[in-house]
Design a protein around this motif. Sequence first.
Motif, PDB file in Angstrom:
ATOM      1  N   VAL A 183      24.842   3.807  -2.444  1.00  0.00           N
ATOM      2  CA  VAL A 183      24.962   4.004  -1.001  1.00  0.00           C
ATOM      3  C   VAL A 183      26.429   3.861  -0.611  1.00  0.00           C
ATOM      4  N   SER A 184      26.767   4.268   0.605  1.00  0.00           N
ATOM      5  CA  SER A 184      28.132   4.072   1.096  1.00  0.00           C
ATOM      6  C   SER A 184      28.204   2.774   1.885  1.00  0.00           C
ATOM      7  N   GLY A 185      29.412   2.230   2.001  1.00  0.00           N
ATOM      8  CA  GLY A 185      29.617   0.989   2.748  1.00  0.00           C
ATOM      9  C   GLY A 185      29.974   1.257   4.199  1.00  0.00           C
ATOM     10  N   ASN A 189      29.764   2.407  -2.567  1.00  0.00           N
ATOM     11  CA  ASN A 189      31.105   2.996  -2.530  1.00  0.00           C
ATOM     12  C   ASN A 189      31.673   2.801  -1.132  1.00  0.00           C
ATOM     13  N   ASP A 190      32.715   1.998  -1.020  1.00  0.00           N
ATOM     14  CA  ASP A 190      33.354   1.768   0.277  1.00  0.00           C
ATOM     15  C   ASP A 190      34.845   2.096   0.213  1.00  0.00           C
ATOM     16  N   ALA A 191      35.221   2.903  -0.802  1.00  0.00           N
ATOM     17  CA  ALA A 191      36.632   3.259  -0.996  1.00  0.00           C
ATOM     18  C   ALA A 191      36.898   4.613  -0.343  1.00  0.00           C
ATOM     19  N   PHE A 192      37.029   4.606   0.971  1.00  0.00           N
ATOM     20  CA  PHE A 192      37.216   5.860   1.695  1.00  0.00           C
ATOM     21  C   PHE A 192      38.449   6.619   1.202  1.00  0.00           C
ATOM     22  N   GLY A 193      39.525   5.892   0.911  1.00  0.00           N
ATOM     23  CA  GLY A 193      40.775   6.523   0.508  1.00  0.00           C
ATOM     24  C   GLY A 193      40.710   7.246  -0.818  1.00  0.00           C
ATOM     25  N   THR A 194      39.718   6.930  -1.653  1.00  0.00           N
ATOM     26  CA  THR A 194      39.603   7.592  -2.961  1.00  0.00           C
ATOM     27  C   THR A 194      38.236   8.253  -3.157  1.00  0.00           C
ATOM     28  N   ILE A 197      18.247   1.072   0.772  1.00  0.00           N
ATOM     29  CA  ILE A 197      18.027   0.275  -0.433  1.00  0.00           C
ATOM     30  C   ILE A 197      17.955  -1.201  -0.073  1.00  0.00           C
ATOM     31  N   ASP A 198      16.956  -1.855  -0.584  1.00  0.00           N
ATOM     32  CA  ASP A 198      16.806  -3.291  -0.350  1.00  0.00           C
ATOM     33  C   ASP A 198      17.869  -4.031  -1.163  1.00  0.00           C
ATOM     34  N   LEU A 199      18.793  -4.671  -0.479  1.00  0.00           N
ATOM     35  CA  LEU A 199      19.904  -5.346  -1.149  1.00  0.00           C
ATOM     36  C   LEU A 199      19.662  -6.838  -1.355  1.00  0.00           C
ATOM     37  N   LYS A 200      18.617  -7.370  -0.774  1.00  0.00           N
ATOM     38  CA  LYS A 200      18.368  -8.802  -0.811  1.00  0.00           C
ATOM     39  C   LYS A 200      18.363  -9.329  -2.239  1.00  0.00           C
ATOM     40  N   ASP A 201      19.261 -10.306  -2.497  1.00  0.00           N
ATOM     41  CA  ASP A 201      19.349 -11.002  -3.792  1.00  0.00           C
ATOM     42  C   ASP A 201      19.749 -10.095  -4.963  1.00  0.00           C
ATOM     43  N   LYS A 202      20.253  -8.905  -4.658  1.00  0.00           N
ATOM     44  CA  LYS A 202      20.627  -7.967  -5.723  1.00  0.00           C
ATOM     45  C   LYS A 202      22.059  -8.223  -6.212  1.00  0.00           C
ATOM     46  N   LYS A 203      22.327  -7.738  -7.420  1.00  0.00           N
ATOM     47  CA  LYS A 203      23.687  -7.749  -7.950  1.00  0.00           C
ATOM     48  C   LYS A 203      24.293  -6.393  -7.608  1.00  0.00           C
ATOM     49  N   VAL A 204      25.379  -6.408  -6.849  1.00  0.00           N
ATOM     50  CA  VAL A 204      25.928  -5.174  -6.282  1.00  0.00           C
ATOM     51  C   VAL A 204      27.365  -4.951  -6.733  1.00  0.00           C
ATOM     52  N   LEU A 205      27.636  -3.743  -7.209  1.00  0.00           N
ATOM     53  CA  LEU A 205      29.001  -3.349  -7.572  1.00  0.00           C
ATOM     54  C   LEU A 205      29.591  -2.555  -6.408  1.00  0.00           C
ATOM     55  N   THR A 222      34.081   5.890  -8.856  1.00  0.00           N
ATOM     56  CA  THR A 222      33.757   6.395  -7.517  1.00  0.00           C
ATOM     57  C   THR A 222      32.551   7.322  -7.535  1.00  0.00           C
ATOM     58  N   ALA A 223      32.511   8.224  -8.506  1.00  0.00           N
ATOM     59  CA  ALA A 223      31.421   9.201  -8.578  1.00  0.00           C
ATOM     60  C   ALA A 223      30.489   8.966  -9.764  1.00  0.00           C
ATOM     61  N   GLY A 224      31.072   8.634 -10.915  1.00  0.00           N
ATOM     62  CA  GLY A 224      30.283   8.517 -12.140  1.00  0.00           C
ATOM     63  C   GLY A 224      29.157   7.500 -12.086  1.00  0.00           C
ATOM     64  N   ILE A 225      29.433   6.337 -11.496  1.00  0.00           N
ATOM     65  CA  ILE A 225      28.427   5.262 -11.441  1.00  0.00           C
ATOM     66  C   ILE A 225      27.145   5.718 -10.765  1.00  0.00           C
ATOM     67  N   ALA A 226      27.284   6.546  -9.733  1.00  0.00           N
ATOM     68  CA  ALA A 226      26.125   6.964  -8.937  1.00  0.00           C
ATOM     69  C   ALA A 226      25.104   7.769  -9.736  1.00  0.00           C
ATOM     70  N   ASP A 227      25.483   8.220 -10.920  1.00  0.00           N
ATOM     71  CA  ASP A 227      24.535   8.956 -11.764  1.00  0.00           C
ATOM     72  C   ASP A 227      23.556   8.032 -12.474  1.00  0.00           C
ATOM     73  N   TYR A 228      23.839   6.714 -12.455  1.00  0.00           N
ATOM     74  CA  TYR A 228      23.056   5.801 -13.286  1.00  0.00           C
ATOM     75  C   TYR A 228      22.329   4.693 -12.526  1.00  0.00           C
ATOM     76  N   ILE A 229      22.779   4.344 -11.317  1.00  0.00           N
ATOM     77  CA  ILE A 229      22.080   3.330 -10.518  1.00  0.00           C
ATOM     78  C   ILE A 229      22.035   3.791  -9.060  1.00  0.00           C
ATOM     79  N   PRO A 230      21.095   3.228  -8.254  1.00  0.00           N
ATOM     80  CA  PRO A 230      21.031   3.602  -6.840  1.00  0.00           C
ATOM     81  C   PRO A 230      22.381   3.388  -6.157  1.00  0.00           C
TER      82      PRO A 230
END
Length: 362
Positions: A249-251, A226-231, A91-99, A239-247
Amino acid sequence: MEFFDKLGKKASEAYKVTADKTGKIAKEAKLKMKMADLKGQANDIYMEIGKKVYEKHVKEETLDIKKELEEECTKLDVISDEIDSILKECIDLKDKKVLVRCDFNVPLLEDGTIRDNTRIVAALPTIQYLLEQNCAIILCSHLGRPKGKVVPEMSLAPVAKELTRLLGKEVKLAKDVIGEDAKKLAEELKPGEIMLLENVRFEPGEETNDPELAKNFASLADVFVNDAFGTAHRAHASTAGIADYIPAVSGFLIEKELKFLGDAINNPKRPFVAILGGKKVSDKIGVIDSLLEKVDTLLIGGAMAYTFFRSMGYTVGNSICEEDKLDLAQNLLKKAEEKGVKLMLPVDTKIGKEFKEDTESK
């Protein structure tokens, strides 16, 4: 001759396409090594094709190598398809707003200061990379178990302060998780700036993976990391729900942990020792069962050790213990013995009146 000319042309074009795709993706730091490896494989195959064609024409060998050459070209096609797959995931991350979902569940002292910042430090490579891509970064995490209620003692304020110190730039803390303040800060967040949502578990829908909460999270950003390995094993809204609505990736932390675990489990150095901790045996049945097939020694620590002690007939006072899992603990101890695995429990215990650092103890 016409067949070999066509085949040589196909191989040349396949290699060129592979090289071109490799060049396009090379800017993505995390894929450079993979792309270089694929390009190297393609080059080796192309050279092998050339060698075989040369031997056929120059040495006038009678061996029919048509099938062999077609197989080599098929390998090139497979490599090209693999690169296409990676391109789709990239995914092209340049200048994007990232959660970014992090694991900032750090231990706090009674005065609210952070006792150990290891988990915060572990998230820095992903955050730094996103800053290099000029992203507007929205961080989120849980802290403790507030069970869907606002608990001031579990605020992420200390985390925001520590991140500001480590990054050398302000990390703005929202007053809520997905309320007016969080939305306003996220909307106004500029590239290169960082904000932190309040404790996601202040929201009652977080641990039930409420779709509406997940949609609200997703509405804040263009991309989810998602970069929360522990959860990551928990199907929660953040952790899981967001991925249903926007692109999504893992960190880098998840990538690092998966690679480490994969290498350690699939090709371990002996003696292979694993350490497990946590509160509940029931949360880790599958992990323990699987490790008993692979390890030489398994060290059990944390509160879960008391369930094993209790199953062996010891008293554990008011310590956390799963009384309904004593048979399970006994079965795991028996399996370890049968497999020749050393399952080791703590050999010393500190006894206190309360679960506090300054409690009277012996």
